[in-house]
Structures are given as C-alpha cells and as structure tokens.
Scaffold this active site. Structure first.
Site, PDB file in Angstrom:
ATOM      1  N   PHE A  53       0.834  -1.206   0.000  1.00 18.46           N
ATOM      2  CA  PHE A  53       0.000   0.000   0.000  1.00 18.46           C
ATOM      3  C   PHE A  53       0.867   1.254   0.000  1.00 18.46           C
ATOM      4  CE2 PHE A  53       0.524  -1.118   4.556  1.00 18.46           C
ATOM      5  CZ  PHE A  53       1.082   0.057   5.040  1.00 18.46           C
ATOM      6  N   SER A 111      -3.804  -2.174   9.879  1.00 21.45           N
ATOM      7  CA  SER A 111      -4.539  -2.487   8.658  1.00 21.45           C
ATOM      8  C   SER A 111      -4.925  -1.173   7.995  1.00 21.45           C
ATOM      9  CB  SER A 111      -5.796  -3.301   8.987  1.00 21.45           C
ATOM     10  OG  SER A 111      -6.732  -2.478   9.670  1.00 21.45           O
ATOM     11  N   HIS A 140       6.114  -7.319  12.381  1.00 21.16           N
ATOM     12  CA  HIS A 140       6.149  -6.453  11.199  1.00 21.16           C
ATOM     13  C   HIS A 140       4.788  -5.852  10.902  1.00 21.16           C
ATOM     14  CE1 HIS A 140       4.015  -9.440   8.872  1.00 21.16           C
ATOM     15  NE2 HIS A 140       4.365  -8.974   7.698  1.00 21.16           N
ATOM     16  N   GLY A 141       3.794  -6.170  11.714  1.00 22.98           N
ATOM     17  CA  GLY A 141       2.456  -5.627  11.530  1.00 22.98           C
ATOM     18  C   GLY A 141       1.498  -6.265  12.509  1.00 22.98           C
TER      19      GLY A 141
END
EC number: 6.5.1.8
Length: 499
Positions: free
Chosen positions: A236, A381, A403-404
């Site tokens: 993204f 997100s 990492h997220g």
C-alpha cells in the site's frame, strides 16, 4: 520475462518423482510458458505449493494436476523422503513465543521444525505470526554464520516500510483530501507485472553489481521497468497523520501532529525471481525431510551461496529505491521536502551476533529489526493505526519485533466469509478513503494491532502513532484458481503471494 521451458530435471528438484506427475506438470507449465502467461521462475514455486497443498487447486489449469498428485502422493512422497540427506534434531531448540495465545498452531509447528535444523542456533516467534512456507511469517531464525535459507527470507525479498513526515499542518489533510487522493493516483502504480510507462531513472542501475551474475543481468530490464511501483496483496501507499508522542532528539522531530506518507512494498519481480531461482538450487543441494524441505539452505562459501547473498542485498537496495521514488514523486507534487524519512526491511537476512558474541545469519521473515534504539515502523490495517517504534535490543527476541498486526483470516477465508458492504461500513466508521483493495485485505482479516503492540512492550518503545486516511492498494483482480499461485484472467500473469 524469460520463456525457458520447464524440464523433468527441474520438476524432480522440487519433488515431482512419479512419471505421471512429471508428464502432466510439464505439459501444463510449458503450455502456460508458450502462451506467454507465465515464466519458469514464477511457476516452479507454484508447482511446489501444489505438491504440498493439492486441495487448494480446484480450477483450471491446475485442477487435473492436483487430482493426480493426490492419486500418486504416497509413492511420490516415499521417493521424496528417500532423497533426504540431512536429519533434523530430535527436539526443537527452545525459543520464545510472544503472544502465543493469538498464534495459530500451524505457525508454531513450522517454527518448531525450523528450530530442529542442524544449522539453527536461536529463534523467536513474533505476536503477529501466522503460517507461511518454510519459516512462518513473523518468524526469526539465527543460523550458522555461513548458512542462509532463501525461503526464511521470503519470496518478496526486502519487503519494506517507509515513512515520510512533512512540515505541513495536520489539518492540511482534511482541507486538501481530494488533492492528496489525486496525488496517490498520479504518483503510484500497483499490480502484478505493472510498472510506469516512463520509469524514473535511478542511480542504482549504474552500479557494477548489476553485472555480477547472469541471474541479475537477466532481471535488470524487469527491475528498470518496475522501479517505483508496488505489487499486490498487502502492499500500500497511504496518506495520514502521525502523532509524535514526545520530543526526541534522536528522531529530530518535536512533539506534535504532522502530515505523513506511509508505504509498504518490496523488490517486485526482481526479488521474487531471485528468491525462486535460489530456493530451487537450495532444495537441490540440501535435501531435507518433506515437511522441512522449504528450509533448505545455501552455503555462503559456495558460488550459489555468494550469488544469492549478492542478489538478496541488491534486492534490498532496489526495494529501498522503489520507496524513495514513490516518496520523491509525492514530495515534488507537494512542492516540499519531508522533515524526516524512516524505513526498514522486514523480509531479509543480516550478518549479526547473538548476545554471547556468536556470529550468525539472522533471518527475519515478516519481522522488524529492533536492536537497541533502532527505528522501525509497524503498520496495522487500512483502518487501524501504525506505530513508529524504537527497538529495546531484546536478545531473547533476537533483536526483533513484529512487522504488523498479522493475519487472523487467510486470504481465501477472508474472500469466502467477509462481505463488501461490511468493509465499506468499517471504512466509513474510520473515515478512511480506499482506492483499490480487495476482501483479502479487509480490516477484519487482521489481528488487533493494539493487542499485538501490548504483547511486545518488552521489545519496542512507541514513539509515534500513524493514523491512515487515504489508502491506495492494487485494484481488485479476477483470478483463476484458489491456491496462492494464481492466474490473472485479464493480464495472464501468474503470481505467488505468500502473505
């Protein structure tokens, strides 16, 4: 894209031993190559996945092969098992699991296998972990100093975060929302095989390393075509605001709220082809039991090992250049320069040391480097916040963090169970404008990022909070097949998206 045919020898290297499987796999693959719908480098990882997960392939052109794999699996697996030349340790080395209650059993099982490798020395599992190939996403693995595992780095080598902080008032976003949306449309390019019609020149391509190996030379043209672009899946580029929570002399930004640009993408087709080529070589050179075969390693004292190391590091530079071009285009359109740019890889292998001084190769597959005071970015997100963090240098975690947020629904599960109207409702509730995207990237497919951050308080300190507002991702594409290797009906491209 090279059109080299797939031979029986190539198929045997990835585990196809029974003659009926060899014949059908070769026929299907070479037909796709002949029709210019894919390449040898893209198809071999897909065929590996089909061999291990035939139930995922229920539609043409791979359904017939999947059925034949199931019919011949026992005999084929026996021959694959006979090929193993390395035994695993009887028990995995102990390793910490952060946020274990939120991690699926499959990811822990994969990490256990990785910690049974004869070359493994240390490891850790991050709270965003979920099942992948070889090493789970969110897995950190330290191996002997001269052994590297291509699939423990991942298919998207040097998948990376980059954050630009601008000296513009935060309300610039609300005042200029349509303008910023148009800048995303103008200055970004997404999709399988996509690139700008007129890519920007980059000094990176002047480096002599592009002549180091035949694989790199063959991929240079593709790399030039795709520079500054982004792939599919969870990649993204988004506008938002970042709140810097405290004055920080190291960061060089006073406490306050700023306009910010955040991007997530990797090394595109260049890195994917490097990964596929050298994973196949590793699996040929290092024969492991079936369930561990994706963890095959390369010896850095060999030509193949050195070639992969050079290619991996160049993919890292290339991924960084991709982000820099995206952020440069945006800054030029805004007629300003960022106050600060922060970036980090999370699919890579580094030379490092353990706490006792042992020299190792640290593989982080979907994990952020978090040495003491090291800066990193952990996104949520499309509607959840991301975090600017500083590492605490936790040796137990092999100097790493998540990492997220991590997936709680697989891509297939998300597409089967989530509803487009529900996604639009969540976007509206959070004031987020989405350009592109698909159900497999819906906010509900991800874990709660704040819970994940709570689980790793010992690993990082939060310095800033990024709130997304305008998000661009790849446009929805119609795919044939349900596996992780999929063919786009419109473009004919076949992609292999692990995360």
């Amino acid at each position: 894209m090279r059109r080299t045919k797939i031979r029986n020898q190539d198929l045997k290297k990835i585990g196809y031993y029974e003659v009926p499987l060899l014949k059908l796999a070769g026929k299907i693959a070479n037909k796709l190559i002949g029709q210019k719908q894919s390449s040898k480098e893209a198809l071999l990882p897909l065929l590996q996945d089909l061999l291990d997960h035939p139930d995922n392939y229920t539609e043409p052109p791979f359904d017939a092969l999947a059925q034949k794999v199931k019919e011949h699996q026992p005999a084929n697996d026996l021959k694959r098992q006979d090929e193993a030349q390395y035994e695993l340790k009887p028990e995995p080395l102990p390793y910490p699991v952060f946020g274990k209650e939120k991690i699926e059993a499959g990811a822990i099982k994969q990490m256990d296998t990785a910690m049974q490798l004869p070359i493994s020395l240390a490891g850790a599992l991050m709270p965003d972990a979920h099942q992948g190939y070889g090493l789970p996403i969110g897995g950190v693995l330290a191996t002997q100093h001269d052994r590297v595992i291509p699939y423990a780095v991942g298919v998207d080598i040097a998948c990376r975060m980059c954050l630009s902080v601008f000296e513009l008032e935060a309300d610039y976003l609300s005042k200029k929302r349509n303008h910023l949306k148009n800048l995303l449309l103008k200055n970004t390019c997404f999709g399988t095989g996509k690139g700008f019609e007129k890519p920007m020149h980059d000094d990176l391509f002047d480096k002599p390393v592009w002549r180091e190996t035949k694989v790199i030379r063959d991929l240079k043209r593709k790399a030039i075509q795709q520079i500054g672009s982004s792939g599919t899946g969870n990649h993204f580029v988004e506008w938002g605001t970042i709140d810097i929570l405290e004055d920080n002399s190291e960061l060089g930004l006073p406490k306050g709220q700023y306009l910010a640009l955040l991007s997530h993408s990797g090394s595109r087709g260049f890195g994917a082809n490097i990964a596929g080529h050298y994973t196949n070589i590793a699996m040929e050179k290092t024969k492991l039991p079936k369930h561990a075969r994706h963890l095959a390693w390369l010896d850095l004292n060999t030509q193949e090992g050195q070639e992969y190391w050079i290619g991996m590091n160049l993919a890292g530079e290339y991924a960084s250049a991709n982000h820099h071009q995206i952020h440069k285009r945006m800054a030029q359109s805004l007629e300003t320069q960022p106050l600060k740019m922060i970036e980090n890889h999370h699919n890579f292998a580094w030379r490092d040391q353990l706490a006792d001084g042992t020299e190792v190769i640290v593989h982080r597959k979907g994990a952020t480097p978090a040495h003491e005071n090291e800066w990193g970015i952990i996104p949520g997100s499309m509607t959840a916040p991301g975090y600017l963090v500083q590492g605490k240098g936790k040796a137990e975690a092999v100097f790493s963090a998540s990492h997220g947020a991590g997936r709680q629904l697989s891509r297939n599960q998300a597409k089967k169970t989530l509803d487009e109207d529900d996604v639009q409702r969540v976007l509206k509730q959070n004031g987020v404008t989405l350009i592109g995207g698909d159900l497999d990237e819906a906010p509900m497919a991800y874990k709660n990022i704040d819970e994940v951050m709570q689980m790793q308080q010992a690993l990082v300190t939060v310095a800033g909070k990024f709130t997304p507002a305008i998000v661009r991702m790849a446009d929805k594409e119609k795919w044939m097949g349900r596996g992780k290797g999929r063919r786009n009906e419109k473009t004919g491209d076949i992609s292999f998206n692990e995360t």
